[in-house]
Design an enzyme around this catalytic site. Structure first.
Site, PDB file in Angstrom:
ATOM      1  N   HIS A 143       0.831  -1.195   0.000  1.00 36.96           N
ATOM      2  CA  HIS A 143       0.000   0.000   0.000  1.00 36.96           C
ATOM      3  C   HIS A 143       0.870   1.251   0.000  1.00 36.96           C
ATOM      4  CE1 HIS A 143       0.696  -0.990   4.264  1.00 36.96           C
ATOM      5  NE2 HIS A 143       0.603   0.315   4.495  1.00 36.96           N
ATOM      6  N   CYS A 145       5.628   9.362   9.697  1.00 37.65           N
ATOM      7  CA  CYS A 145       5.216   8.627   8.510  1.00 37.65           C
ATOM      8  C   CYS A 145       3.696   8.630   8.481  1.00 37.65           C
ATOM      9  CB  CYS A 145       5.702   7.184   8.552  1.00 37.65           C
ATOM     10  SG  CYS A 145       7.491   7.004   8.635  1.00 37.65           S
ATOM     11  N   TYR A 150       9.660  -0.833   1.012  1.00 33.10           N
ATOM     12  CA  TYR A 150      10.211  -1.753   1.994  1.00 33.10           C
ATOM     13  C   TYR A 150       9.136  -2.693   2.511  1.00 33.10           C
ATOM     14  CZ  TYR A 150       8.081   0.648   5.946  1.00 33.10           C
ATOM     15  OH  TYR A 150       7.170   1.162   6.835  1.00 33.10           O
TER      16      TYR A 150
END
Length: 181
Positions: free
Chosen positions: A32, A67, A104
């Site tokens: 995502h 984030c 990642y």
């Protein structure tokens, strides 16, 4: 409180759907969209935060400033502005992309997987920080060279995405940072 959704993507970054944020992070997290933002102050120091101990994924881990996930239909810059205010009570300016293709996958000690296409941004703090304790347990401003040394010499002390971002963009934590245009 309104449910938040994340944007699901294929391996090429094409949107393929959405999923509730509260349900997407599990042992089988689908790929995502996300973003990661490194914030610097006027003195050139970088902000590091320790994720709240109540966070479902990566609780208590030291990482970059913040984030997040852009909502469906929301651009990264708007999402960065929204999350900076929500998570840190912070206004940011001069937001620019450092690594648009960072991706990642990592698993925390509880088995929660992060699987993200996560462009990396750099910004400048435009206000004082007032973190939401549900998001951030601790925070501090650091000399970027000191943080780069920690990431290089003791990567187990910080988030795996911070380690990956520093490796992918070696100038991220230096005064000579490069940006992609």
């Amino acid at each position: 409180m309104r449910a938040e959704f994340v944007v699901l993507v294929d391996d090429d970054g094409n949107e393929i759907g959405t999923a509730p944020k509260a349900e997407v992070h599990s042992a089988e997290t689908p790929l995502h969209r996300a973003f990661s933002c490194h914030v610097f102050d006027g003195a050139g120091r970088v902000l590091v935060t320790r994720r709240a101990l109540t966070k479902r994924a990566w609780p208590g881990v030291w990482t970059n400033a913040f984030c997040g996930h852009p909502a469906p239909g929301e651009g990264d810059l708007d999402a960065i502005d929204r999350r900076a205010r929500q998570e840190l009570g912070l206004e940011v300016r001069d937001v620019r992309v450092v690594d648009p293709g960072f991706r990642y996958r990592a698993t925390d000690s509880a088995g929660i997987v992060e699987n993200e296409l996560c462009p990396v941004y750099r910004a400048t703090a435009a206000s004082d920080i007032e973190p939401d304790p549900r998001e951030v347990d601790q925070w501090r401003w650091m000399d970027p060279a000191d943080l780069a040394s920690i990431v290089r010499l003791a990567p187990h002390l910080v988030s795996p995405w911070l380690v990956g971002q520093a490796a992918a963009s070696p100038h991220l934590l230096s005064e000579r940072e490069r940006t992609h245009t």
